[in-house]
Design a protein around this motif. Structure first.
Motif, PDB file in Angstrom:
ATOM      1  N   GLY A  84      77.309 109.794 100.126  1.00 61.71           N
ATOM      2  CA  GLY A  84      78.093 108.689 100.686  1.00 61.71           C
ATOM      3  C   GLY A  84      77.374 108.109 101.894  1.00 61.71           C
ATOM      4  O   GLY A  84      76.647 108.826 102.584  1.00 61.71           O
ATOM      5  N   TYR A  85      77.585 106.814 102.137  1.00 60.53           N
ATOM      6  CA  TYR A  85      76.847 106.150 103.209  1.00 60.53           C
ATOM      7  C   TYR A  85      77.812 105.229 103.939  1.00 60.53           C
ATOM      8  O   TYR A  85      78.383 104.324 103.330  1.00 60.53           O
ATOM      9  CB  TYR A  85      75.696 105.364 102.564  1.00 60.53           C
ATOM     10  N   VAL A  86      78.020 105.490 105.213  1.00 62.04           N
ATOM     11  CA  VAL A  86      78.955 104.677 105.999  1.00 62.04           C
ATOM     12  C   VAL A  86      78.196 104.065 107.167  1.00 62.04           C
ATOM     13  O   VAL A  86      77.552 104.775 107.937  1.00 62.04           O
ATOM     14  CB  VAL A  86      80.123 105.544 106.539  1.00 62.04           C
ATOM     15  N   LEU A  87      78.279 102.735 107.278  1.00 62.64           N
ATOM     16  CA  LEU A  87      77.522 102.015 108.307  1.00 62.64           C
ATOM     17  C   LEU A  87      78.452 101.478 109.387  1.00 62.64           C
ATOM     18  O   LEU A  87      79.672 101.512 109.253  1.00 62.64           O
ATOM     19  CB  LEU A  87      76.803 100.823 107.666  1.00 62.64           C
ATOM     20  N   GLN A  88      77.828 100.919 110.413  1.00 65.87           N
ATOM     21  CA  GLN A  88      78.592 100.339 111.526  1.00 65.87           C
ATOM     22  C   GLN A  88      79.550  99.258 111.029  1.00 65.87           C
ATOM     23  O   GLN A  88      80.692  99.205 111.417  1.00 65.87           O
ATOM     24  CB  GLN A  88      77.580  99.744 112.513  1.00 65.87           C
ATOM     25  N   GLN A  89      79.048  98.385 110.165  1.00 70.66           N
ATOM     26  CA  GLN A  89      79.890  97.342 109.594  1.00 70.66           C
ATOM     27  C   GLN A  89      80.080  97.642 108.119  1.00 70.66           C
ATOM     28  O   GLN A  89      79.226  97.335 107.308  1.00 70.66           O
ATOM     29  CB  GLN A  89      79.201  95.966 109.739  1.00 70.66           C
ATOM     30  N   ILE A  90      81.192  98.258 107.802  1.00 61.76           N
ATOM     31  CA  ILE A  90      81.421  98.617 106.411  1.00 61.76           C
ATOM     32  C   ILE A  90      81.738  97.353 105.625  1.00 61.76           C
ATOM     33  O   ILE A  90      82.587  96.559 106.037  1.00 61.76           O
ATOM     34  CB  ILE A  90      82.568  99.630 106.298  1.00 61.76           C
ATOM     35  N   ALA A  91      81.051  97.170 104.511  1.00 59.38           N
ATOM     36  CA  ALA A  91      81.320  95.986 103.709  1.00 59.38           C
ATOM     37  C   ALA A  91      82.320  96.348 102.615  1.00 59.38           C
ATOM     38  O   ALA A  91      81.958  96.914 101.589  1.00 59.38           O
ATOM     39  CB  ALA A  91      80.020  95.475 103.104  1.00 59.38           C
ATOM     40  N   LEU A  92      83.591  96.055 102.878  1.00 55.96           N
ATOM     41  CA  LEU A  92      84.592  96.242 101.819  1.00 55.96           C
ATOM     42  C   LEU A  92      84.513  95.024 100.908  1.00 55.96           C
ATOM     43  O   LEU A  92      84.106  93.946 101.347  1.00 55.96           O
ATOM     44  CB  LEU A  92      85.990  96.357 102.420  1.00 55.96           C
ATOM     45  N   PHE A  93      84.907  95.196  99.656  1.00 56.29           N
ATOM     46  CA  PHE A  93      84.906  94.045  98.747  1.00 56.29           C
ATOM     47  C   PHE A  93      86.078  93.147  99.132  1.00 56.29           C
ATOM     48  O   PHE A  93      87.239  93.575  99.044  1.00 56.29           O
ATOM     49  CB  PHE A  93      85.022  94.503  97.301  1.00 56.29           C
ATOM     50  N   PRO A  94      85.811  91.895  99.568  1.00 60.45           N
ATOM     51  CA  PRO A  94      86.865  91.082 100.187  1.00 60.45           C
ATOM     52  C   PRO A  94      87.977  90.675  99.222  1.00 60.45           C
ATOM     53  O   PRO A  94      89.122  90.504  99.633  1.00 60.45           O
ATOM     54  CB  PRO A  94      86.118  89.846 100.693  1.00 60.45           C
ATOM     55  N   HIS A  95      87.643  90.554  97.926  1.00 62.30           N
ATOM     56  CA  HIS A  95      88.649  90.071  96.975  1.00 62.30           C
ATOM     57  C   HIS A  95      89.503  91.203  96.419  1.00 62.30           C
ATOM     58  O   HIS A  95      90.452  90.969  95.696  1.00 62.30           O
ATOM     59  CB  HIS A  95      87.949  89.323  95.832  1.00 62.30           C
ATOM     60  N   MET A  96      89.151  92.449  96.760  1.00 64.43           N
ATOM     61  CA  MET A  96      89.902  93.593  96.224  1.00 64.43           C
ATOM     62  C   MET A  96      90.873  94.114  97.278  1.00 64.43           C
ATOM     63  O   MET A  96      90.618  94.010  98.478  1.00 64.43           O
ATOM     64  CB  MET A  96      88.947  94.738  95.885  1.00 64.43           C
ATOM     65  N   THR A  97      91.963  94.727  96.826  1.00 61.99           N
ATOM     66  CA  THR A  97      92.899  95.358  97.765  1.00 61.99           C
ATOM     67  C   THR A  97      92.267  96.642  98.312  1.00 61.99           C
ATOM     68  O   THR A  97      91.239  97.111  97.788  1.00 61.99           O
ATOM     69  CB  THR A  97      94.214  95.746  97.055  1.00 61.99           C
ATOM     70  N   VAL A  98      92.937  97.201  99.320  1.00 61.00           N
ATOM     71  CA  VAL A  98      92.481  98.464  99.898  1.00 61.00           C
ATOM     72  C   VAL A  98      92.391  99.535  98.808  1.00 61.00           C
ATOM     73  O   VAL A  98      91.377 100.228  98.665  1.00 61.00           O
ATOM     74  CB  VAL A  98      93.470  98.887 101.022  1.00 61.00           C
ATOM     75  N   GLU A  99      93.449  99.648  97.994  1.00 58.77           N
ATOM     76  CA  GLU A  99      93.453 100.680  96.947  1.00 58.77           C
ATOM     77  C   GLU A  99      92.299 100.454  95.966  1.00 58.77           C
ATOM     78  O   GLU A  99      91.583 101.391  95.611  1.00 58.77           O
ATOM     79  CB  GLU A  99      94.791 100.677  96.206  1.00 58.77           C
ATOM     80  N   GLU A 100      92.094  99.197  95.562  1.00 59.56           N
ATOM     81  CA  GLU A 100      91.007  98.916  94.602  1.00 59.56           C
ATOM     82  C   GLU A 100      89.646  99.249  95.202  1.00 59.56           C
ATOM     83  O   GLU A 100      88.762  99.770  94.524  1.00 59.56           O
ATOM     84  CB  GLU A 100      91.054  97.437  94.182  1.00 59.56           C
ATOM     85  N   ASN A 101      89.485  98.938  96.504  1.00 59.23           N
ATOM     86  CA  ASN A 101      88.231  99.261  97.170  1.00 59.23           C
ATOM     87  C   ASN A 101      87.951 100.758  97.132  1.00 59.23           C
ATOM     88  O   ASN A 101      86.835 101.182  96.869  1.00 59.23           O
ATOM     89  CB  ASN A 101      88.288  98.807  98.640  1.00 59.23           C
ATOM     90  N   ILE A 102      88.992 101.540  97.417  1.00 56.37           N
ATOM     91  CA  ILE A 102      88.792 102.996  97.524  1.00 56.37           C
ATOM     92  C   ILE A 102      88.521 103.614  96.147  1.00 56.37           C
ATOM     93  O   ILE A 102      87.785 104.583  96.015  1.00 56.37           O
ATOM     94  CB  ILE A 102      90.012 103.677  98.191  1.00 56.37           C
ATOM     95  N   ARG A 103      89.106 103.006  95.095  1.00 56.64           N
ATOM     96  CA  ARG A 103      88.994 103.653  93.780  1.00 56.64           C
ATOM     97  C   ARG A 103      87.824 103.152  92.943  1.00 56.64           C
ATOM     98  O   ARG A 103      87.665 103.592  91.795  1.00 56.64           O
ATOM     99  CB  ARG A 103      90.309 103.567  93.021  1.00 56.64           C
ATOM    100  N   VAL A 104      86.990 102.302  93.516  1.00 62.49           N
ATOM    101  CA  VAL A 104      85.875 101.759  92.725  1.00 62.49           C
ATOM    102  C   VAL A 104      85.059 102.874  92.059  1.00 62.49           C
ATOM    103  O   VAL A 104      84.880 102.892  90.841  1.00 62.49           O
ATOM    104  CB  VAL A 104      84.947 100.881  93.605  1.00 62.49           C
ATOM    105  N   VAL A 105      84.582 103.819  92.895  1.00 59.91           N
ATOM    106  CA  VAL A 105      83.707 104.852  92.322  1.00 59.91           C
ATOM    107  C   VAL A 105      84.487 105.834  91.437  1.00 59.91           C
ATOM    108  O   VAL A 105      84.064 106.113  90.310  1.00 59.91           O
ATOM    109  CB  VAL A 105      82.889 105.570  93.419  1.00 59.91           C
TER     110      VAL A 105
END
Ligand code: ATP
Length: 324
Positions: A84-105
Motif C-alpha cells: 500500500g502507498y499513501v502520499l501527502q495528497q491522497i488522490a481519491l477518485f472524485p466521481h466515486m463515493t467514499v465506500e466505492e473508493n475504499i472497495r476498489v481493490v
C-alpha cells in the motif's frame, strides 16, 4: 537474513545521473509487523529509500529483499499489489463515493460483496467516520483530514503486506494531524502492518514509531526505538535533531505508568485521553479537569488526576517520560 524480516536493504545505493548520491550504501532490516519511521533533514534520502521498496525508483547498486527475494525478481505489478502507498495528497477518485473508493481493490480481488461492505464500514468506524454519514459522500464533500483518513483505510482495505506512507499528514493543520496520528496508532494496534513512514516531524516519529531511522546524506545515522534515541543519542546530530523541536510542549508523553483506579470506573469518565499524548494537549485538558480517563488501544485503562499529570510533565521535561 533472519526469518522474521520482511524488507532488507543490503548495501543499497541510488545515484542519479547528475552524480547526486541520494542513498549511500544503506543497510536496514525491517521486521514483519514493525512500524519504521524514516526521518532526517530535507534531501537526506527518505523518499528515495521508500520508493525503492515498491520499485518506483530502482537502486544503482545493492539489493532490496522483500520476503527474502530480491525485489527485481518480482513482477512489478504483483509487488505493488502487495504494497500500500499513501502520499501527502491522497488522490481519491472524485466521481466515486467514499465506500466505492475504499472497495476498489477488494472488488478487483473478487472478495465476497457482503464481506466487503461490512469491512468498509468497520474501517470507517475505526477512524471515527460514521458510515451512515460518510459512506455515500463524494471526496469533495470531505475535509482534508477526512480525505486523508479515507486514503489510509483504502490502503488497508486492499490488505497489503506492507504499507508505505510518505508524509501522509504533513498537509494538515495541527489539530487534524494529531487526530490522524491517534487514528494511526489505533490502526497500528489493530492491523499490525509492516509500515515504513516518512516524516519531518520528530514529535510524530516519537509517537508512532517502533523504530526510528534518522538519516543524513543518504545514510542512517542512528536507528533505534524512540526511547533509545531519546536516552542514548549516538552523537550531536541525533541529540540536536531530537531537540530541534520548538519546545517540550510537542513531546509525546506516555500516560500508562501514571494511571490509577480500575478500567471499570462508573460512571464512565466523560473526557478520555489516549495513553500517548502530546504535552501541550495534556496541559490544556488538565487545566479544565481534575481527573480524566485514559485509554490504550481503545480500552479504558484507568484515570489520571491533575497532580499526577503535572508530575509526569515535570518528569517529561527532564526527558524521562517514566515514573522513576
Ligand atoms: P524531503 O524531506 O525534502 O522530501 P528526502 O529526504 O525525501 O527530502 P529525497 O527526495 O530522497 O530526499 O532526495 C534525496 C536527494 O536526491 C536530494 O538531494 C535530491 O535533490 C536528490 N534527487 C531526488 N530525485 C532526483 C532526481 N530525479 N535527479 C537528481 N537528484 C535527485
Amino acid at each position: 537474513m533472519t526469518i522474521a524480516s520482511i524488507i532488507e536493504f543490503q548495501n543499497v545505493t541510488k545515484q542519479y545521473g547528475d552524480g547526486t548520491k541520494a542513498v549511500d550504501s544503506l543497510n536496514l532490516e525491517i521486521k514483519k509487523g514493525e512500524f519504521i519511521v524514516l526521518i532526517g533533514p530535507s534531501g537526506c534520502g527518505k523518499t528515495t529509500t521508500l520508493k525503492m521498496i515498491n520499485r518506483l525508483i530502482e537502486p544503482t547498486a545493492g539489493s532490496i529483499l522483500i520476503n527474502g527475494k530480491n525485489a527485481v525478481r518480482y513482477d512489478v505489478d504483483r509487488l505493488r499489489w502487495n504494497i500500500g502507498y499513501v502520499l501527502q495528497q491522497i488522490a481519491l477518485f472524485p466521481h466515486m463515493t467514499v465506500e466505492e473508493n475504499i472497495r476498489v481493490v477488494p472488488d478487483m480481488k473478487r472478495t465476497e460483496k457482503g464481506t466487503i461492505k461490512q469491512r468498509v464500514h468497520e474501517l470507517l468506524e475505526q477512524v471515527g467516520l460514521d458510515p451512515a454519514v460518510f459512506a455515500h459522500r463524494k471526496p469533495s464533500e470531505l475535509s482534508g483530514g477526512q480525505q486523508q483518513r479515507v486514503g489510509v483505510i483504502r490502503a488497508l482495505a486492499a490488505d497489503p503486506e506492507i504499507l508505505l506512507m510518505d508524509e501522509p499528514f504533513s498537509a494538515l493543520d495541527p489539530v487534524a494531524r494529531e487526530k490522524l496520528q491517534d487514528d494511526m496508532l489505533h490502526l497500528k494496534r489493530s492491523f499490525g502492518k509492516t509500515t515504513v513512514f516518512v516524516t519531518h516531524d520528530m514529535g510524530e516519529a516519537l509517537k508512532l514509531a517502533d523504530r526510528i531511522c534518522l538519516m543524513r546524506d543518504g545514510k542512517i545515522v542512528q536507528a533505534g526505538t524512540p526511547d533509545e534515541l531519546r536516552r542514548n543519542p549516538s552523537g550531536e546530530f541525533v541529540r540536536e535533531f531530537i531537540g530541534s523541536r520548538k519546545d517540550h510542549l510537542q513531546d509525546v508523553l506516555d500516560l500508562r505508568h501514571w494511571v490509577s483506579g480500575s478500567p471499570y470506573i462508573t460512571p464512565k469518565p466523560q473526557t478520555v485521553l489516549t495513553a500517548d499524548i502530546r504535552a501541550d494537549r495534556l496541559v490544556s485538558v488538565m487545566a479544565d479537569h481534575e481527573a480524566v480517563g485514559v485509554e490504550d488501544g481503545g480500552e479504558l485503562i484507568g484515570m489520571i488526576d491533575r497532580a499526577a499529570a503535572f508530575r509526569l510533565l515535570a518528569a517529561g521535561r527532564k526527558g524521562a517520560g517514566q515514573h522513576d
